[in-house]
Design a protein around this motif. Structure first.
Motif, PDB file in Angstrom:
ATOM      1  N   LYS A   3       0.842  -1.198   0.000  1.00 12.87           N
ATOM      2  CA  LYS A   3       0.000   0.000   0.000  1.00 12.87           C
ATOM      3  C   LYS A   3       0.878   1.249   0.000  1.00 12.87           C
ATOM      4  O   LYS A   3       2.073   1.170   0.257  1.00 12.87           O
ATOM      5  N   THR A   4       0.258   2.381  -0.285  1.00 16.24           N
ATOM      6  CA  THR A   4       1.003   3.634  -0.338  1.00 16.24           C
ATOM      7  C   THR A   4       1.162   4.200   1.071  1.00 16.24           C
ATOM      8  O   THR A   4       0.364   3.903   1.969  1.00 16.24           O
ATOM      9  N   LEU A   5       2.179   5.015   1.251  1.00 12.99           N
ATOM     10  CA  LEU A   5       2.518   5.546   2.569  1.00 12.99           C
ATOM     11  C   LEU A   5       1.398   6.390   3.166  1.00 12.99           C
ATOM     12  O   LEU A   5       1.218   6.396   4.381  1.00 12.99           O
ATOM     13  N   ASP A   6       0.625   7.081   2.360  1.00 14.54           N
ATOM     14  CA  ASP A   6      -0.460   7.905   2.899  1.00 14.54           C
ATOM     15  C   ASP A   6      -1.572   7.075   3.531  1.00 14.54           C
ATOM     16  O   ASP A   6      -2.378   7.595   4.295  1.00 14.54           O
ATOM     17  N   PRO A  51       0.863  17.362   7.557  1.00 14.19           N
ATOM     18  CA  PRO A  51       1.793  16.370   7.033  1.00 14.19           C
ATOM     19  C   PRO A  51       1.943  15.165   7.972  1.00 14.19           C
ATOM     20  O   PRO A  51       1.335  15.117   9.038  1.00 14.19           O
ATOM     21  N   ILE A  52       2.800  14.230   7.552  1.00 10.11           N
ATOM     22  CA  ILE A  52       3.130  13.078   8.375  1.00 10.11           C
ATOM     23  C   ILE A  52       4.626  13.111   8.663  1.00 10.11           C
ATOM     24  O   ILE A  52       5.386  13.740   7.924  1.00 10.11           O
ATOM     25  N   GLU A  53       5.033  12.457   9.748  1.00  9.64           N
ATOM     26  CA  GLU A  53       6.456  12.363  10.073  1.00  9.64           C
ATOM     27  C   GLU A  53       6.865  10.898  10.025  1.00  9.64           C
ATOM     28  O   GLU A  53       6.202  10.050  10.623  1.00  9.64           O
ATOM     29  N   ARG A  64       4.264  15.637   2.896  1.00  6.62           N
ATOM     30  CA  ARG A  64       2.854  15.924   2.635  1.00  6.62           C
ATOM     31  C   ARG A  64       2.190  14.641   2.146  1.00  6.62           C
ATOM     32  O   ARG A  64       2.843  13.748   1.622  1.00  6.62           O
ATOM     33  N   ASN A  65       0.876  14.560   2.311  1.00 12.16           N
ATOM     34  CA  ASN A  65       0.146  13.379   1.844  1.00 12.16           C
ATOM     35  C   ASN A  65       0.279  13.200   0.337  1.00 12.16           C
ATOM     36  O   ASN A  65       0.298  12.076  -0.153  1.00 12.16           O
ATOM     37  N   SER A  66       0.373  14.294  -0.401  1.00 14.17           N
ATOM     38  CA  SER A  66       0.529  14.186  -1.861  1.00 14.17           C
ATOM     39  C   SER A  66       1.852  13.514  -2.213  1.00 14.17           C
ATOM     40  O   SER A  66       1.940  12.759  -3.183  1.00 14.17           O
ATOM     41  N   GLU A  67       2.903  13.759  -1.416  1.00 14.21           N
ATOM     42  CA  GLU A  67       4.192  13.096  -1.639  1.00 14.21           C
ATOM     43  C   GLU A  67       4.131  11.645  -1.161  1.00 14.21           C
ATOM     44  O   GLU A  67       4.646  10.748  -1.826  1.00 14.21           O
TER      45      GLU A  67
END
Length: 79
Positions: A3-6, A51-53, A64-67
């Motif tokens: 799955k994707t990181l977001d 964002p996430i860390e 950022r969630n987009s990244e």
């Protein structure tokens, strides 16, 4: 499971399988050490989710969630 990181929850970790996205974003992620085979651990999420860390290669990084949506990982089971 892949799955994707977001989509990760706090405390989950995974191994990078692929990095996608625009060339500029992809290059930026590679420069930050997010390459195939790197292990990423989701440490924190902001109250609204962006964002996430994460911890990657012995340092903390905010994304950022987009990244994060450009990073596909194989989930590592928590022990």
């Amino acid at each position: 499971m892949v799955k994707t990181l977001d989509k990760f929850s706090i405390g989950e970790s995974g191994i990078v399988v692929s990095v996608s996205g625009e060339r500029k974003i992809k290059r930026r992620l590679y420069d930050m050490g997010i390459t195939n085979g790197a292990e990423i651990y989701l440490r924190k999420k902001a109250p609204l989710g962006d964002p996430i860390e994460v911890s990657v290669r012995s340092y903390e990084l905010s994304l950022r969630n987009s990244e994060a949506s450009c990073i596909t990982l194989e989930v590592v089971p928590n022990v």
